[in-house]
Every structure is written in structure tokens, then in C-alpha cells.
Design a protein around this motif. Sequence first.
Motif, mmCIF file in Angstrom:
data_model
loop_
_atom_site.group_PDB
_atom_site.id
_atom_site.type_symbol
_atom_site.label_atom_id
_atom_site.label_comp_id
_atom_site.label_asym_id
_atom_site.label_seq_id
_atom_site.Cartn_x
_atom_site.Cartn_y
_atom_site.Cartn_z
ATOM 1 N N ASN A 6 47.054 31.636 30.599
ATOM 2 C CA ASN A 6 47.245 31.402 29.165
ATOM 3 C C ASN A 6 48.634 30.800 28.978
ATOM 4 O O ASN A 6 49.444 30.773 29.925
ATOM 5 N N PRO A 7 48.965 30.295 27.793
ATOM 6 C CA PRO A 7 50.280 29.645 27.604
ATOM 7 C C PRO A 7 51.445 30.566 27.919
ATOM 8 O O PRO A 7 52.463 30.125 28.461
ATOM 9 N N GLU A 8 51.308 31.854 27.603
ATOM 10 C CA GLU A 8 52.407 32.781 27.823
ATOM 11 C C GLU A 8 52.703 32.957 29.312
ATOM 12 O O GLU A 8 53.869 32.967 29.729
ATOM 13 N N THR A 9 51.639 33.102 30.142
ATOM 14 C CA THR A 9 51.876 33.279 31.568
ATOM 15 C C THR A 9 52.467 32.018 32.196
ATOM 16 O O THR A 9 53.282 32.099 33.115
ATOM 17 N N ALA A 10 52.059 30.854 31.699
ATOM 18 C CA ALA A 10 52.622 29.605 32.213
ATOM 19 C C ALA A 10 54.115 29.529 31.930
ATOM 20 O O ALA A 10 54.924 29.195 32.807
ATOM 21 N N LEU A 11 54.505 29.850 30.704
ATOM 22 C CA LEU A 11 55.924 29.804 30.344
ATOM 23 C C LEU A 11 56.702 30.933 31.012
ATOM 24 O O LEU A 11 57.891 30.773 31.324
ATOM 25 N N ASP A 12 56.037 32.071 31.256
ATOM 26 C CA ASP A 12 56.690 33.152 32.003
ATOM 27 C C ASP A 12 57.018 32.697 33.420
ATOM 28 O O ASP A 12 58.065 33.049 33.977
ATOM 29 N N HIS A 13 56.109 31.920 34.016
ATOM 30 C CA HIS A 13 56.368 31.401 35.361
ATOM 31 C C HIS A 13 57.567 30.450 35.344
ATOM 32 O O HIS A 13 58.398 30.483 36.257
ATOM 33 N N VAL A 57 37.089 39.026 40.658
ATOM 34 C CA VAL A 57 38.507 38.761 40.906
ATOM 35 C C VAL A 57 39.286 39.121 39.649
ATOM 36 O O VAL A 57 38.865 38.782 38.541
ATOM 37 N N ARG A 58 40.403 39.806 39.833
ATOM 38 C CA ARG A 58 41.215 40.206 38.689
ATOM 39 C C ARG A 58 42.626 39.628 38.818
ATOM 40 O O ARG A 58 43.138 39.493 39.922
ATOM 41 N N PRO A 59 43.242 39.297 37.686
ATOM 42 C CA PRO A 59 44.596 38.721 37.747
ATOM 43 C C PRO A 59 45.628 39.725 38.246
ATOM 44 O O PRO A 59 45.600 40.902 37.885
ATOM 45 N N LEU A 86 47.950 22.478 33.077
ATOM 46 C CA LEU A 86 47.665 23.379 31.954
ATOM 47 C C LEU A 86 46.398 22.983 31.209
ATOM 48 O O LEU A 86 46.191 23.375 30.066
ATOM 49 N N ALA A 87 45.531 22.198 31.859
ATOM 50 C CA ALA A 87 44.278 21.761 31.242
ATOM 51 C C ALA A 87 43.204 22.834 31.374
ATOM 52 O O ALA A 87 43.308 23.765 32.178
ATOM 53 N N GLU A 88 42.151 22.695 30.592
ATOM 54 C CA GLU A 88 40.975 23.556 30.696
ATOM 55 C C GLU A 88 39.899 22.792 31.462
ATOM 56 O O GLU A 88 39.331 21.817 30.951
ATOM 57 N N ILE A 89 39.631 23.205 32.688
ATOM 58 C CA ILE A 89 38.635 22.513 33.504
ATOM 59 C C ILE A 89 37.247 22.899 33.017
ATOM 60 O O ILE A 89 36.782 24.016 33.239
ATOM 61 N N ARG A 90 36.570 21.975 32.350
ATOM 62 C CA ARG A 90 35.211 22.242 31.874
ATOM 63 C C ARG A 90 34.207 22.169 33.027
ATOM 64 O O ARG A 90 33.209 22.896 33.038
ATOM 65 N N ALA A 91 34.465 21.285 33.995
ATOM 66 C CA ALA A 91 33.591 21.157 35.157
ATOM 67 C C ALA A 91 34.252 20.243 36.174
ATOM 68 O O ALA A 91 35.114 19.430 35.839
#
Length: 289
Positions: free
Chosen positions: A247-254, A237-239, A154-159
Motif C-alpha cells: 500500500n502507499p504507506e508501506t512504500a513510503l515507509d521503505h 502467504v502473509r506479509p 507502485l502499479a497495480e498489476i491487473r494481469a
Amino acid sequence: MAQEANYQKKNTRMSLLGLVCSTRRLGNCELLLKELSTRLSIPHQLKLLRLPQFDIRPCKACYACLEEGQCRQEDDLSIVLDALGEAALLMVATPTYFLGPQASLKTLLDRGLSFYGRADTLWGKPALGAAIAGIPGKEGYAKLGMESFLKFLLAEIRASGVFYGALPGEILQDEDNMNRVEELAAALEGRRSEPSGFCPVCGGDTFRFLTSSRVRCMLCSNEGEATGTGDGVSIDVRPGQHQMFTNPETALDHADWLRGMKDRFRVKRRELLSLCREYKNIGKWIEPK
């Protein structure tokens, strides 16, 4: 000594965790993360965790962590997750073993259902990733595997990047490597704009061509179109319907979807077990001694 003295001058208020996925002490993974630390202008304290030293056992696929918030196995997982959650910034470096990331990183990722119980401390943590290979062009999927770990963390990959060096210390002698180190440090601090050719959903840069122009991002598994341009390749590319870490909601939805699969199994248990038993006596097992 100059590098060490320069590091000691830094204010130690912000915690930067370096996850070293190599057993080699003062090997290229460790050296690279320490060099990255010296390139950062933001005040920080570098903490290091050598992942292969920790007892992280294989996932038992029991789903108990989804229901109870933590894994029932008594190993070092909670120590590692505590360290990841407490850090303000994160860096990961893995060597390339047989064209892939070192096994300890995948073992930790296989326990990733436990990450959902810590989403409040893990989500959106700025992160860097590095895959190290001894032969140029022979990193295989090591970078992709490392990025997959960071995304499901759930991290934000900066690079992220690939660095080449075989013998311990050689990675620091290559000018191209050092230029990429500076680029990663700038990205972590928000000082670099994203180049083209990346997935707009997750930021990945590894794609599978399904047709001559239809592609699937190998990091988030969403599909779209690739179009050649004068500057390179444009990726659209589209989700899709089932997302995991946009986003946090999609992670918890999974996580909720996975819990639903366990409920579904309870309903269909007898039917499925009856089907599975038909295959019980096929083949001969080789057992450990």
C-alpha cells in the motif's frame, strides 16, 4: 488496415502507455501491445515508449533522490517518469534475453528510488505485463523481472502473461497467444476474476519451495504455506514486518528506512571505512582502456 481503422474510431480521452523493451521496430513486443490496445473496449489513446532508445544510466547509489525527490544525473529518466506518471493505464512488454528480461527494464528499475518521489502520480496505476519468448517454456525469469518492475513502480498489476513467438509477427499467428491477449485485456478492464495459486499479498505466481510445503513468493519475498487441492494449489502467504509495495504507506515507509540507512552510515562511517580499508589492496583491477 481493418485493425488501424478500428483503432482510429476509439475516443482518445484516456491515455494508455505501452512500454516497449525491445529495439526491434514492429517486433513482437510492439505488435503485442498494439494488439492489446485494439482489444480494449474502454475509450483510450495509445502512446508508445521504446525504452532502449532512452539514455537511462546506472544508479550511483548516492541516495540523493531520496533526499531531493529526484535524481541528480542528467539523462532521460525524467522523460520516462513523466510519461509513466501522465498515463492512466500502463502496459509493458519485454523480450526474453538469456532467460531474463531485456536489460533496459532492469536498468530503469535500478533507478527505482526515484519512483518514491513520484508516488502520488504512480501509485495504483492499472497495468498489464507481457514477457515474450521464442521457445515455449524458455522464458526463464523474464515474467518475474517484468512483474518486479511494475510492483516497484507502485502499479497495480491487473494481469501478466508469457507469449511465445520467435520471428517478428509470429506472436499474432498463435491461437493460444491471442486467447491470452483477450484475457489480459479483460483483466485490465476489470472483467476477469483472479484464479487460484497466486500470492494473496502481491498477486505473484512464482514461488521458491523452502521445505516440502513452505514457500517464499519471489515477487514480494513473503513466506507462507502451499497446499495441494483438487483444483490446483492453495497459497497462504502473509506479509512480514518489512513491506515495500502492499500500500502507499508501506512504500513510503521503505523509503524512510532507506533514508535511515544513510543516517546510520554517517554515524558508523569511521568504523566502517576503517574496516573496508583493510581490503583495499587485495587483488589487481582490470581497468577499461
